[in-house]
Scaffold this motif. Structure first.
Motif, short mmCIF file in Angstrom:
data_model
loop_
_atom_site.label_atom_id
_atom_site.label_comp_id
_atom_site.label_asym_id
_atom_site.label_seq_id
_atom_site.Cartn_x
_atom_site.Cartn_y
_atom_site.Cartn_z
N GLN A 68 0.95 -1.22 -0.09
CA GLN A 68 -0.04 -0.01 0.14
C GLN A 68 0.76 1.40 -0.16
O GLN A 68 2.01 1.14 0.30
CB GLN A 68 -0.82 -0.15 1.12
CG GLN A 68 -0.26 -0.01 2.57
CD GLN A 68 -0.89 0.52 3.74
OE1 GLN A 68 -1.66 -0.52 4.30
NE2 GLN A 68 -0.68 1.66 4.13
N LEU A 69 0.31 2.40 -0.42
CA LEU A 69 0.95 3.52 -0.57
C LEU A 69 0.00 4.74 -0.24
O LEU A 69 -1.08 4.68 -0.95
CB LEU A 69 1.73 3.70 -1.91
CG LEU A 69 2.72 4.97 -2.04
CD1 LEU A 69 3.74 4.96 -0.94
CD2 LEU A 69 3.21 5.18 -3.55
N SER A 70 0.40 5.80 0.42
CA SER A 70 -0.30 7.09 0.59
C SER A 70 0.41 8.21 -0.17
O SER A 70 1.59 8.21 -0.11
CB SER A 70 -0.48 7.44 1.81
OG SER A 70 -1.27 6.51 2.62
N VAL A 71 -0.28 8.93 -1.18
CA VAL A 71 0.54 9.96 -2.05
C VAL A 71 -0.21 11.15 -1.71
O VAL A 71 -1.52 11.30 -1.98
CB VAL A 71 0.67 9.62 -3.55
CG1 VAL A 71 0.94 10.71 -4.23
CG2 VAL A 71 1.43 8.27 -3.81
N LEU A 72 0.31 12.20 -1.37
CA LEU A 72 -0.05 13.44 -1.13
C LEU A 72 0.51 14.41 -2.26
O LEU A 72 1.88 14.34 -2.46
CB LEU A 72 0.26 14.15 0.32
CG LEU A 72 -0.24 15.52 0.49
CD1 LEU A 72 -0.97 15.78 1.62
CD2 LEU A 72 1.11 16.54 0.48
N LYS A 143 4.91 6.12 2.24
CA LYS A 143 4.26 7.63 1.94
C LYS A 143 5.06 8.16 0.89
O LYS A 143 6.34 7.89 0.93
CB LYS A 143 4.03 8.53 3.19
CG LYS A 143 3.07 8.14 4.01
CD LYS A 143 2.78 9.31 5.09
CE LYS A 143 3.72 9.78 6.01
NZ LYS A 143 3.39 10.51 7.15
N ALA A 144 4.65 9.05 -0.02
CA ALA A 144 5.22 10.01 -0.95
C ALA A 144 4.39 11.22 -1.02
O ALA A 144 3.29 11.15 -1.01
CB ALA A 144 5.32 9.11 -2.30
N ILE A 145 5.28 12.18 -1.31
CA ILE A 145 4.61 13.72 -1.76
C ILE A 145 5.22 14.00 -2.93
O ILE A 145 6.44 13.62 -3.17
CB ILE A 145 5.22 14.69 -0.66
CG1 ILE A 145 4.59 14.23 0.82
CG2 ILE A 145 4.90 15.87 -0.96
CD1 ILE A 145 5.07 15.04 1.97
N PHE A 146 4.25 14.29 -3.78
CA PHE A 146 4.55 14.94 -5.29
C PHE A 146 4.51 16.50 -5.17
O PHE A 146 3.55 16.90 -4.44
CB PHE A 146 3.59 14.57 -6.27
CG PHE A 146 3.51 13.07 -6.57
CD1 PHE A 146 4.25 12.04 -6.13
CD2 PHE A 146 2.61 12.57 -7.55
CE1 PHE A 146 4.17 10.63 -6.34
CE2 PHE A 146 2.71 11.20 -7.91
CZ PHE A 146 3.14 10.23 -7.42
N SER A 173 10.60 9.13 8.46
CA SER A 173 11.66 8.51 7.65
C SER A 173 11.44 7.27 6.70
O SER A 173 10.37 6.55 7.00
CB SER A 173 12.85 7.91 8.73
OG SER A 173 12.22 6.98 9.47
N GLY A 174 12.10 7.52 5.43
CA GLY A 174 11.68 6.39 4.29
C GLY A 174 11.08 6.78 3.29
O GLY A 174 10.86 6.03 2.50
N GLY A 175 10.13 8.10 3.63
CA GLY A 175 9.38 8.23 2.75
C GLY A 175 9.83 9.01 1.64
O GLY A 175 10.95 9.26 1.62
#
Ligand code: AVI
Length: 309
Positions: A68-72, A143-146, A173-175
């Motif tokens: 799973q991944l959450s992207v903002l 998590k990732a942020i664009f 940490s790690g995102g």
């Protein structure tokens, strides 16, 4: 500071300036969309090319083995470009997408575009970037942020560092941060991108004065100003200015003050910084982020950086 304070402070300064966010009233948004399709404005096409041709590589780097991944996405608008990546990501894992924007109509378009995508849940956030980053900090899991489109270039180095520090805190940490940044290149190409033959960028620049007229009861006469784009070598940035064509007075009735402009005096409306790997690496590391991968378009005009918290 409020918009009123920004305008008052900016127009009272020795080098007059206005905050670039005031470009974006309804007409400004339309003009910017038009800019992204101009032959001279290569940025949007180059970034889209990277997303289209390297979507699998980016998705692989962002997901690794995650289920799973959450992207903002900061300033997501309709997520027209990022949806290319979101669809590639949703093929690999259960994805939750948090598009952030103050424009709720654009987020509505985003939700409509992404509806019906299996493995993709959209949770729009109508708020400012900083507030959204604080909310996202509480989201658990990978998590990732664009932050794409070279919007970073419209911030001063101090503002960019402070935003990236908030990104770092929000990721934990790690995102991953996915950052789109326009590259330094020959000055003529850059100047043409910000002073196109059809004059759309000139209209976009002048529109900031109409917006201020409407919002603050000012009486800027647009025919008394001209658009100018220049290259600032020490800042490594294109600057947009509005040049007063004559000595004039402008009244800002609602704000209760007036300004005088000399013929040839300018109002600085926007800076668009251009990057190379050294500048980006330095900016990222000053915010506690490490450059992990760099992806470029075939002409090497634009870069998408993946950085790790
Ligand atoms: C939104 N931003 C990334 C654009 C840029 O290229 O810096 C704004 C823009 N200003 C003039 N043309 C486009």
């Amino acid at each position: 500071m409020s918009a009123e304070e920004d305008v008052r402070e900016g127009l009272s300064a020795k080098q007059k300036h206005l905050p670039a966010y005031l470009f974006y009233d309804e007409r400004g948004g339309q003009l910017f969309t038009q800019i992204t399709t101009l032959p001279e404005y290569y940025l949007t096409r180059a970034e889209r090319e990277i997303f289209t041709t390297q979507q699998d590589e980016i998705a692989e780097l962002l997901t690794a083995d995650a289920k799973q991944l959450s992207v903002l996405e900061l300033g997501a608008g309709s997520a027209e470009k990022s949806q290319i990546l979101l669809k590639a990501l949703a093929k690999r894992c259960a994805l939750t997408f948090y598009p952030v924007d103050v424009d709720s109509a654009a987020l509505q378009v985003c939700c409509t575009n992404l509806a019906q995508q299996p493995s993709l849940r959209v949770s729009p956030m109508v708020m400012q970037n900083q507030e959204a980053l604080s909310v996202f900090q509480r989201v658990s899991g990978p998590k990732a942020i664009f932050f794409i489109g070279s919007s970073i270039g419209n911030l001063s180095d101090d503002e960019a560092r402070s935003l990236l520090q908030s990104v770092r805190a929000s990721l934990g940490s790690g995102g991953f941060l996915l950052l789109g940044a326009d590259q330094t290149k020959d000055i003529q190409t850059l100047l043409r991108a910000y002073d196109d033959a059809q004059g759309v960028t000139a209209q976009f620049n002048l529109n900031i004065l109409s917006h201020i007229n409407q919002r603050f009861g000012a009486n800027f006469d647009l025919s008394r100003f001209a658009h100018r784009a220049i290259w600032n070598e020490s800042a490594r940035a294109i600057e947009m200015h509005l040049v007063s064509q004559q000595t004039q007075q402008v009244d800002l009735t609602t704000l209760g003050f007036s300004i005088r402009l000399q013929a040839g005096e300018t109002i600085h409306t926007e800076s668009c910084a251009k990057y190379d790997e050294r500048r980006i690496t330095h900016l990222l590391s000053s915010a506690g982020l490490t450059r992990h991968a760099t992806l470029q378009d075939t002409k090497k005009q634009f870069a998408v950086y993946l950085a790790r918290a």
